[in-house]
Scaffold this motif. Structure first.
Motif, PDB file in Angstrom:
ATOM      1  N   ARG A   1       0.827  -1.229   0.000  1.00 46.38           N
ATOM      2  CA  ARG A   1       0.000   0.000   0.000  1.00 46.38           C
ATOM      3  C   ARG A   1       0.847   1.259   0.000  1.00 46.38           C
ATOM      4  NH1 ARG A   1      -4.343  -1.367   4.753  1.00 46.38           N
ATOM      5  NH2 ARG A   1      -5.109  -3.298   3.882  1.00 46.38           N
ATOM      6  N   VAL A   2       1.916   1.253   0.774  1.00 45.93           N
ATOM      7  CA  VAL A   2       2.758   2.452   0.874  1.00 45.93           C
ATOM      8  C   VAL A   2       3.403   2.750  -0.476  1.00 45.93           C
ATOM      9  CG1 VAL A   2       4.760   3.454   2.035  1.00 45.93           C
ATOM     10  CG2 VAL A   2       3.152   2.052   3.331  1.00 45.93           C
ATOM     11  N   LEU A   3       3.919   1.725  -1.128  1.00 45.63           N
ATOM     12  CA  LEU A   3       4.529   1.918  -2.444  1.00 45.63           C
ATOM     13  C   LEU A   3       3.487   2.390  -3.458  1.00 45.63           C
ATOM     14  CD1 LEU A   3       7.049   1.699  -4.207  1.00 45.63           C
ATOM     15  CD2 LEU A   3       6.442  -0.669  -4.659  1.00 45.63           C
ATOM     16  N   LEU A   4       2.291   1.834  -3.399  1.00 47.22           N
ATOM     17  CA  LEU A   4       1.209   2.239  -4.306  1.00 47.22           C
ATOM     18  C   LEU A   4       0.868   3.709  -4.104  1.00 47.22           C
ATOM     19  CD1 LEU A   4      -0.750   1.177  -6.469  1.00 47.22           C
ATOM     20  CD2 LEU A   4      -2.332   0.609  -4.623  1.00 47.22           C
ATOM     21  N   GLN A   5       0.827   4.152  -2.855  1.00 50.73           N
ATOM     22  CA  GLN A   5       0.529   5.555  -2.584  1.00 50.73           C
ATOM     23  C   GLN A   5       1.656   6.466  -3.055  1.00 50.73           C
ATOM     24  OE1 GLN A   5       0.163   7.010   1.482  1.00 50.73           O
ATOM     25  NE2 GLN A   5      -1.727   8.018   0.891  1.00 50.73           N
ATOM     26  N   GLN A   6       2.903   6.030  -2.910  1.00 54.76           N
ATOM     27  CA  GLN A   6       4.027   6.826  -3.379  1.00 54.76           C
ATOM     28  C   GLN A   6       4.029   6.953  -4.896  1.00 54.76           C
ATOM     29  OE1 GLN A   6       7.339   4.779  -1.718  1.00 54.76           O
ATOM     30  NE2 GLN A   6       7.017   5.621   0.325  1.00 54.76           N
ATOM     31  N   ILE A   7       3.685   5.877  -5.571  1.00 54.17           N
ATOM     32  CA  ILE A   7       3.593   5.918  -7.035  1.00 54.17           C
ATOM     33  C   ILE A   7       2.492   6.880  -7.457  1.00 54.17           C
ATOM     34  CG2 ILE A   7       2.975   4.559  -9.079  1.00 54.17           C
ATOM     35  CD1 ILE A   7       4.432   2.184  -7.705  1.00 54.17           C
ATOM     36  N   SER A   8       1.384   6.871  -6.736  1.00 53.60           N
ATOM     37  CA  SER A   8       0.288   7.783  -7.087  1.00 53.60           C
ATOM     38  C   SER A   8       0.693   9.230  -6.853  1.00 53.60           C
ATOM     39  CB  SER A   8      -0.987   7.433  -6.323  1.00 53.60           C
ATOM     40  OG  SER A   8      -0.858   7.730  -4.955  1.00 53.60           O
TER      41      SER A   8
ATOM     42  N   ILE B   1       0.854  12.101  -9.758  1.00 57.21           N
ATOM     43  CA  ILE B   1       0.149  13.389  -9.712  1.00 57.21           C
ATOM     44  C   ILE B   1       1.114  14.518 -10.045  1.00 57.21           C
ATOM     45  CG2 ILE B   1      -1.072  15.042  -8.239  1.00 57.21           C
ATOM     46  CD1 ILE B   1      -2.161  12.611  -6.662  1.00 57.21           C
ATOM     47  N   GLY B   2       2.314  14.464  -9.488  1.00 57.00           N
ATOM     48  CA  GLY B   2       3.315  15.494  -9.777  1.00 57.00           C
ATOM     49  C   GLY B   2       3.714  15.528 -11.243  1.00 57.00           C
ATOM     50  N   VAL B   3       3.951  14.358 -11.819  1.00 57.92           N
ATOM     51  CA  VAL B   3       4.349  14.287 -13.229  1.00 57.92           C
ATOM     52  C   VAL B   3       3.214  14.778 -14.127  1.00 57.92           C
ATOM     53  CG1 VAL B   3       4.929  12.706 -15.113  1.00 57.92           C
ATOM     54  CG2 VAL B   3       6.058  12.476 -12.894  1.00 57.92           C
ATOM     55  N   PHE B   4       2.001  14.319 -13.876  1.00 55.76           N
ATOM     56  CA  PHE B   4       0.866  14.746 -14.705  1.00 55.76           C
ATOM     57  C   PHE B   4       0.632  16.248 -14.587  1.00 55.76           C
ATOM     58  CE2 PHE B   4      -1.023  10.247 -14.223  1.00 55.76           C
ATOM     59  CZ  PHE B   4      -0.418   9.823 -15.391  1.00 55.76           C
ATOM     60  N   THR B   5       0.806  16.796 -13.394  1.00 53.74           N
ATOM     61  CA  THR B   5       0.638  18.238 -13.203  1.00 53.74           C
ATOM     62  C   THR B   5       1.669  19.002 -14.020  1.00 53.74           C
ATOM     63  OG1 THR B   5      -0.258  17.904 -10.984  1.00 53.74           O
ATOM     64  CG2 THR B   5       0.600  20.092 -11.493  1.00 53.74           C
TER      65      THR B   5
ATOM     66  N   GLY C   1      11.377  11.173  -1.701  1.00 51.99           N
ATOM     67  CA  GLY C   1      11.835  11.148  -0.315  1.00 51.99           C
ATOM     68  C   GLY C   1      11.234   9.998   0.464  1.00 51.99           C
ATOM     69  N   LEU C   2       9.949   9.756   0.270  1.00 54.22           N
ATOM     70  CA  LEU C   2       9.296   8.643   0.951  1.00 54.22           C
ATOM     71  C   LEU C   2       9.834   7.312   0.456  1.00 54.22           C
ATOM     72  CD1 LEU C   2       5.626   9.935   1.019  1.00 54.22           C
ATOM     73  CD2 LEU C   2       7.167   9.678   2.959  1.00 54.22           C
ATOM     74  N   PHE C   3      10.140   7.246  -0.836  1.00 58.33           N
ATOM     75  CA  PHE C   3      10.725   6.014  -1.383  1.00 58.33           C
ATOM     76  C   PHE C   3      12.100   5.761  -0.772  1.00 58.33           C
ATOM     77  CE2 PHE C   3      13.227   3.676  -4.561  1.00 58.33           C
ATOM     78  CZ  PHE C   3      12.482   2.511  -4.594  1.00 58.33           C
ATOM     79  N   ALA C   4      12.879   6.823  -0.595  1.00 60.46           N
ATOM     80  CA  ALA C   4      14.205   6.675   0.018  1.00 60.46           C
ATOM     81  C   ALA C   4      14.072   6.170   1.454  1.00 60.46           C
ATOM     82  CB  ALA C   4      14.952   7.996  -0.033  1.00 60.46           C
ATOM     83  N   ILE C   5      13.069   6.629   2.166  1.00 57.83           N
ATOM     84  CA  ILE C   5      12.855   6.173   3.533  1.00 57.83           C
ATOM     85  C   ILE C   5      12.522   4.684   3.549  1.00 57.83           C
ATOM     86  CG2 ILE C   5      11.282   6.339   5.506  1.00 57.83           C
ATOM     87  CD1 ILE C   5      11.153   9.364   4.937  1.00 57.83           C
TER      88      ILE C   5
END
Length: 141
Positions: free
Chosen positions: A25-32, A36-40, A132-136
């Protein structure tokens, strides 16, 4: 409207997907959040209505994924005792960007007379936050 409809579909779809035990779930949320940032940021390159609609649908799906997983992830990471406080903290941080973001974007538009800088500035923190969250996650407990 496209973002809202896609967000509704994303909340249901990713809510069901995240219930599977093999899904992180955490990885899925980070990907989302990254999406959002890339699409923006890509909105500045949308030179046709169809591209803008597709990007907005992508933002909506990723938004639905992100927000549908806030509660379950807070519960997973903080336990039943700290989940409410974690969700409140995330909502408080989100309120700051939602409140100040349009004002800052307006000032950037007034200064540069273009929407490029505001949209790039809006997407960059999301991408950096996800990285940053992925690095953590890569750090051992």
């Amino acid at each position: 409207m496209c973002i809202g409809v896609a967000s509704t579909v994303g909340r249901v779809a990713f809510g069901l997907l995240s219930d599977h035990e093999k899904v992180n779930r955490v990885l899925l949320q980070q990907i989302s959040l990254f999406s959002i940032g890339v699409f923006t940021m890509l909105l500045v390159a949308a030179n046709a209505w169809v591209y803008m609609i597709l990007l907005c649908l992508g933002i909506g799906l990723a938004d639905g994924c992100f927000f549908s997983l806030l509660g379950p992830i807070a519960f997973d990471l903080c336990g039943p005792e700290g989940a409410a406080q974690a969700i409140g903290f995330v909502n408080a941080l989100s309120a700051i960007s939602v409140t100040l973001g349009p004002t800052i974007a307006g000032k950037l538009f007034d200064h540069f007379n273009s929407y490029t800088v505001p949209f790039l500035s809006a997407g960059a923190p999301l991408i950096l936050g996800a990285l940053g969250l992925f690095a953590i996650m890569c750090v051992k407990n």
